[in-house]
Scaffold this motif. Structure first.
Motif, PDB file in Angstrom:
ATOM      1  N   GLY A  58       0.818  -1.201   0.000  1.00 24.93           N
ATOM      2  CA  GLY A  58       0.000   0.000   0.000  1.00 24.93           C
ATOM      3  C   GLY A  58       0.856   1.257   0.000  1.00 24.93           C
ATOM      4  O   GLY A  58       2.006   1.243   0.435  1.00 24.93           O
ATOM      5  N   HIS A  59       0.283   2.346  -0.503  1.00 23.65           N
ATOM      6  CA  HIS A  59       0.957   3.636  -0.574  1.00 23.65           C
ATOM      7  C   HIS A  59       0.173   4.675   0.233  1.00 23.65           C
ATOM      8  O   HIS A  59      -1.056   4.693   0.192  1.00 23.65           O
ATOM      9  N   VAL A  60       0.897   5.526   0.952  1.00 25.46           N
ATOM     10  CA  VAL A  60       0.280   6.575   1.758  1.00 25.46           C
ATOM     11  C   VAL A  60       1.105   7.845   1.611  1.00 25.46           C
ATOM     12  O   VAL A  60       2.331   7.781   1.461  1.00 25.46           O
ATOM     13  N   THR A  61       0.438   8.997   1.667  1.00 27.33           N
ATOM     14  CA  THR A  61       1.133  10.280   1.682  1.00 27.33           C
ATOM     15  C   THR A  61       0.564  11.157   2.787  1.00 27.33           C
ATOM     16  O   THR A  61      -0.589  11.001   3.190  1.00 27.33           O
ATOM     17  N   ALA A  62       1.386  12.060   3.271  1.00 25.32           N
ATOM     18  CA  ALA A  62       0.928  13.135   4.160  1.00 25.32           C
ATOM     19  C   ALA A  62       1.105  14.436   3.393  1.00 25.32           C
ATOM     20  O   ALA A  62       2.217  14.754   2.933  1.00 25.32           O
ATOM     21  N   GLN A  63       0.010  15.203   3.237  1.00 27.98           N
ATOM     22  CA  GLN A  63       0.024  16.389   2.398  1.00 27.98           C
ATOM     23  C   GLN A  63      -0.423  17.617   3.177  1.00 27.98           C
ATOM     24  O   GLN A  63      -1.315  17.542   4.025  1.00 27.98           O
ATOM     25  N   ARG A  64       0.201  18.742   2.860  1.00 27.95           N
ATOM     26  CA  ARG A  64      -0.234  20.017   3.426  1.00 27.95           C
ATOM     27  C   ARG A  64      -1.521  20.443   2.721  1.00 27.95           C
ATOM     28  O   ARG A  64      -1.641  20.300   1.505  1.00 27.95           O
ATOM     29  N   PRO A  65      -2.497  20.960   3.455  1.00 28.57           N
ATOM     30  CA  PRO A  65      -3.779  21.310   2.827  1.00 28.57           C
ATOM     31  C   PRO A  65      -3.668  22.523   1.921  1.00 28.57           C
ATOM     32  O   PRO A  65      -2.805  23.387   2.101  1.00 28.57           O
ATOM     33  N   GLY A  66      -4.581  22.609   0.944  1.00 27.97           N
ATOM     34  CA  GLY A  66      -4.641  23.772   0.069  1.00 27.97           C
ATOM     35  C   GLY A  66      -5.086  25.020   0.822  1.00 27.97           C
ATOM     36  O   GLY A  66      -5.674  24.946   1.907  1.00 27.97           O
ATOM     37  N   TYR A  71      -0.164  -6.935  -5.598  1.00 25.48           N
ATOM     38  CA  TYR A  71      -0.317  -8.143  -4.793  1.00 25.48           C
ATOM     39  C   TYR A  71       0.958  -8.986  -4.866  1.00 25.48           C
ATOM     40  O   TYR A  71       1.591  -9.082  -5.911  1.00 25.48           O
ATOM     41  N   GLY A  72       1.326  -9.574  -3.758  1.00 24.23           N
ATOM     42  CA  GLY A  72       2.550 -10.358  -3.688  1.00 24.23           C
ATOM     43  C   GLY A  72       3.806  -9.530  -3.536  1.00 24.23           C
ATOM     44  O   GLY A  72       4.907 -10.081  -3.447  1.00 24.23           O
ATOM     45  N   ASN A  73       3.661  -8.210  -3.472  1.00 23.32           N
ATOM     46  CA  ASN A  73       4.808  -7.307  -3.417  1.00 23.32           C
ATOM     47  C   ASN A  73       5.100  -6.922  -1.966  1.00 23.32           C
ATOM     48  O   ASN A  73       4.267  -6.304  -1.308  1.00 23.32           O
ATOM     49  N   THR A  74       6.271  -7.271  -1.456  1.00 24.24           N
ATOM     50  CA  THR A  74       6.663  -6.922  -0.088  1.00 24.24           C
ATOM     51  C   THR A  74       7.776  -5.872  -0.041  1.00 24.24           C
ATOM     52  O   THR A  74       8.371  -5.658   1.011  1.00 24.24           O
ATOM     53  N   ASP A  75       8.015  -5.215  -1.155  1.00 28.97           N
ATOM     54  CA  ASP A  75       9.108  -4.239  -1.207  1.00 28.97           C
ATOM     55  C   ASP A  75       8.618  -2.862  -0.793  1.00 28.97           C
ATOM     56  O   ASP A  75       8.185  -2.052  -1.616  1.00 28.97           O
ATOM     57  N   ASP A  76       8.690  -2.575   0.511  1.00 26.49           N
ATOM     58  CA  ASP A  76       8.281  -1.259   1.013  1.00 26.49           C
ATOM     59  C   ASP A  76       9.438  -0.283   1.095  1.00 26.49           C
ATOM     60  O   ASP A  76       9.366   0.727   1.789  1.00 26.49           O
ATOM     61  N   THR A  77      10.506  -0.568   0.319  1.00 30.17           N
ATOM     62  CA  THR A  77      11.634   0.365   0.252  1.00 30.17           C
ATOM     63  C   THR A  77      11.470   1.364  -0.888  1.00 30.17           C
ATOM     64  O   THR A  77      12.211   2.347  -0.963  1.00 30.17           O
ATOM     65  N   VAL A  78      10.499   1.110  -1.797  1.00 32.33           N
ATOM     66  CA  VAL A  78      10.326   1.944  -2.991  1.00 32.33           C
ATOM     67  C   VAL A  78       8.838   2.186  -3.234  1.00 32.33           C
ATOM     68  O   VAL A  78       7.976   1.669  -2.519  1.00 32.33           O
ATOM     69  N   PHE A  79       8.546   2.968  -4.287  1.00 32.30           N
ATOM     70  CA  PHE A  79       7.179   3.338  -4.638  1.00 32.30           C
ATOM     71  C   PHE A  79       6.828   2.820  -6.031  1.00 32.30           C
ATOM     72  O   PHE A  79       7.700   2.663  -6.884  1.00 32.30           O
ATOM     73  N   ASN A  80       5.544   2.610  -6.250  1.00 39.25           N
ATOM     74  CA  ASN A  80       5.022   2.478  -7.596  1.00 39.25           C
ATOM     75  C   ASN A  80       4.750   3.891  -8.099  1.00 39.25           C
ATOM     76  O   ASN A  80       3.941   4.615  -7.521  1.00 39.25           O
ATOM     77  N   GLY A  81       5.396   4.291  -9.174  1.00 38.60           N
ATOM     78  CA  GLY A  81       5.311   5.671  -9.640  1.00 38.60           C
ATOM     79  C   GLY A  81       3.907   6.106 -10.012  1.00 38.60           C
ATOM     80  O   GLY A  81       3.511   7.242  -9.752  1.00 38.60           O
ATOM     81  N   VAL A  82       3.120   5.204 -10.594  1.00 40.81           N
ATOM     82  CA  VAL A  82       1.756   5.547 -10.999  1.00 40.81           C
ATOM     83  C   VAL A  82       0.894   5.814  -9.766  1.00 40.81           C
ATOM     84  O   VAL A  82       0.143   6.793  -9.710  1.00 40.81           O
ATOM     85  N   ILE A  83       0.992   4.949  -8.770  1.00 42.65           N
ATOM     86  CA  ILE A  83       0.195   5.121  -7.552  1.00 42.65           C
ATOM     87  C   ILE A  83       0.619   6.380  -6.814  1.00 42.65           C
ATOM     88  O   ILE A  83      -0.232   7.154  -6.331  1.00 42.65           O
ATOM     89  N   ALA A  84       1.917   6.588  -6.710  1.00 42.47           N
ATOM     90  CA  ALA A  84       2.406   7.784  -6.022  1.00 42.47           C
ATOM     91  C   ALA A  84       1.877   9.051  -6.692  1.00 42.47           C
ATOM     92  O   ALA A  84       1.471  10.010  -6.016  1.00 42.47           O
ATOM     93  N   GLU A  85       1.834   9.064  -8.013  1.00 44.59           N
ATOM     94  CA  GLU A  85       1.322  10.235  -8.734  1.00 44.59           C
ATOM     95  C   GLU A  85      -0.184  10.376  -8.530  1.00 44.59           C
ATOM     96  O   GLU A  85      -0.700  11.495  -8.390  1.00 44.59           O
ATOM     97  N   ASN A  86      -0.909   9.249  -8.521  1.00 41.10           N
ATOM     98  CA  ASN A  86      -2.349   9.308  -8.258  1.00 41.10           C
ATOM     99  C   ASN A  86      -2.641   9.981  -6.924  1.00 41.10           C
ATOM    100  O   ASN A  86      -3.542  10.826  -6.816  1.00 41.10           O
ATOM    101  N   LEU A  87      -1.900   9.604  -5.900  1.00 45.83           N
ATOM    102  CA  LEU A  87      -2.122  10.183  -4.572  1.00 45.83           C
ATOM    103  C   LEU A  87      -1.696  11.641  -4.525  1.00 45.83           C
ATOM    104  O   LEU A  87      -2.306  12.461  -3.831  1.00 45.83           O
TER     105      LEU A  87
END
Length: 479
Positions: free
Chosen positions: A291-299, A352-368
């Motif tokens: 899973g991917h999570v971000t903390a963002q400053r509000p607009g 699914y099946g991915n345990t690599d929490d050292t990096v990001f999926n670029g598409v998901i990171a951009e979506n968030l």
């Protein structure tokens, strides 16, 4: 999906992305209660997140003078609470109506009611425990709203809410308020100049907290009660040793770690998405999902004192979840948002099946990164002067074929127990599942437990034979 689900499961990776909650890490992050690894223990708990901490607490509290455990050792592959508990969004939100029809269809209405009641009780118990023991974890009970963008899903959601009201009239777990698309725009700042395609919404009781700081607080209390916590000690194998006479009195588990071996009378797995690394029969049964999570400053146009509710944005078979940081907390007003799967071409199957929490999926990171101005439109405004993203991180969850956790004795062996596979909803399952598991371990698996604990959550052989189809809690009941 099938190929990803059946991948071998690794140990937790070294040097994971640092979550918002772990900056800075707590003083016990790298603790080893004893310099050397103990040679033996009554109980070894593998995993130091919410589940491991809750199990340790219950075991130590339940022990009487006559049955007091001599040694409880907890092993953690990385820092204390460095897995899903320390890497989630901090949402204490059940959304029980989203799974109620599925549970009723598969297990019967009575079981579905038990699940819904357990989830609400879990939420309330977490916040009550934090308050009672003064755990500094930004405990914030509040309301939440689900904003639904798909007309068919909205129709199904209304049917589910009515089914819950019919099945458990007057119970707090069935109290939902339904909103029109106009209500959503007027009351929750969404849809004006942004994503206008809103079908409706549902609001109900929920909350937020730093689950990292909560679990760390429980671990500290357990350390005062003689828990031996050994961090940075990966477990790479379990082996049952027998005395050969068949009576089981001399049987024990050899828990093999990178620092040596511990002989234990009982072993408890609180390993969630990593469980199949140690128990091969759960490969393809408890499936990791990154899973991917971000903390963002509000607009700049967002309420300066923060949003009063938490959110989920429902897109048919997927969703994003959002938690505003409450007043008085560090970085109050920040928006923590996770998910990001719904715009992927494969619906997130590649995670699914991915345990690599050292990096990001670029598409998901951009979506968030881009989703909040779309959700809030004119209510968002210009980005904060210091930039939108404060921190981004990843973490590993665990999913089962039937959408339920596995709680109880591992089939076919003695004195091996587990509580794992929480479908990304550990904050509304872990605490009560740990309570149930320790009752089983202590010999209190009786009618009283059956009154509130769902039979669908128990570990059974037939559950291990079901095919994995993805995250059922984000799919319509008839899918």
């Amino acid at each position: 999906m099938e190929n990803n689900a059946s991948k071998p499961v690794s140990l937790p990776r070294d040097n994971p992305t640092q979550s918002y909650w772990q900056d800075p890490s707590d003083e016990i992050a790298n603790i080893r209660t004893t310099v050397n690894l103990p040679e033996s223990a009554d109980v070894v708990i593998i995993g130091s997140g919410m589940t491991g901490a809750a199990i340790a607490w219950n075991l130590l509290q339940n022990a009487t003078d006559g049955t007091r455990l001599r040694d409880v050792v907890m092993l953690e592959a990385r820092q204390a609470c460095s897995g899903a508990t320390g890497r989630n969004g901090g949402h204490t939100k059940a959304a029980s109506y989203r799974t109620f029809l599925h549970h009723a269809k598969e297990h019967g209405t009575d079981e579905a009611v038990k699940v819904a009641k357990l989830e609400l009780e879990n939420i309330r118990a977490l916040h009550a425990f934090a308050h009672e023991h003064a755990i500094d974890c930004d405990s914030h009970p509040c309301q939440t709203v689900d904003i639904v963008y798909d007309a068919a899903q909205w129709k199904e959601d209304q049917r589910a809410v009515q089914a819950m009201r019919d099945a458990m009239p007057g119970h707090p777990a069935s109290e939902y308020l339904l909103h029109t698309d106009g209500d959503i725009r007027d009351k929750f700042y969404c849809g004006h100049g942004g994503d206008e395609d809103i079908a409706g919404g549902v609001s109900y009781e929920a909350g937020s907290m730093s689950s990292y700081r909560f679990a760390i607080g429980v671990l500290k209390m357990c350390l005062e009660g003689d828990l031996n916590l050994q961090t940075n000690t990966p477990v790479h194998g379990l082996a049952k040793t027998t005395d050969g006479d068949g009576d089981g009195d001399g049987d024990y588990w050899r828990v093999e770690t990178t620092r040596g071996t511990i002989n234990a009378q009982k072993v408890i797995l609180a390993t969630n998405g990593y469980t199949a690394h140690l128990l091969g029969q759960f490969r393809g049964v408890i499936v990791p999902l990154r899973g991917h999570v971000t903390a963002q400053r509000p607009g700049q146009n967002m309420p300066q004192d923060g949003l009063p509710v938490t959110y989920s944005f429902i897109h048919g078979d997927s969703y994003d979840y959002m938690i505003p940081r409450p007043p008085g907390s560090r970085f109050a007003g920040d928006i923590v948002i996770g998910g990001g799967l719904h715009n992927m071409s494969d619906g997130g199957a590649s995670e699914y099946g991915n345990t690599d929490d050292t990096v990001f999926n670029g598409v998901i990171a951009e979506n968030l990164r881009e989703c909040l101005p779309n959700y809030f439109g004119n209510s968002w405004g210009e980005d904060h002067g210091e930039g939108r993203i404060r921190r981004a991180w990843t973490g590993v969850m665990g999913y089962s074929p039937d959408g339920c956790p596995f709680v109880g004795a591992v089939p076919g062996v003695e004195n091996l127990w587990m509580s794992a596979s929480f479908q990304g909803h550990g904050m509304v399952l872990c605490w009560m599942c740990a309570k149930a598991l320790t009752a089983m371990i202590d010999g209190r698996d009786d009618n009283e437990l059956d009154q509130w604990f769902p039979d669908a959550f128990r570990v059974k052989e037939d559950r291990l034979k079901q095919p994995f189809r993805g995250a059922l809690h984000v799919q319509p009941a008839d899918s």
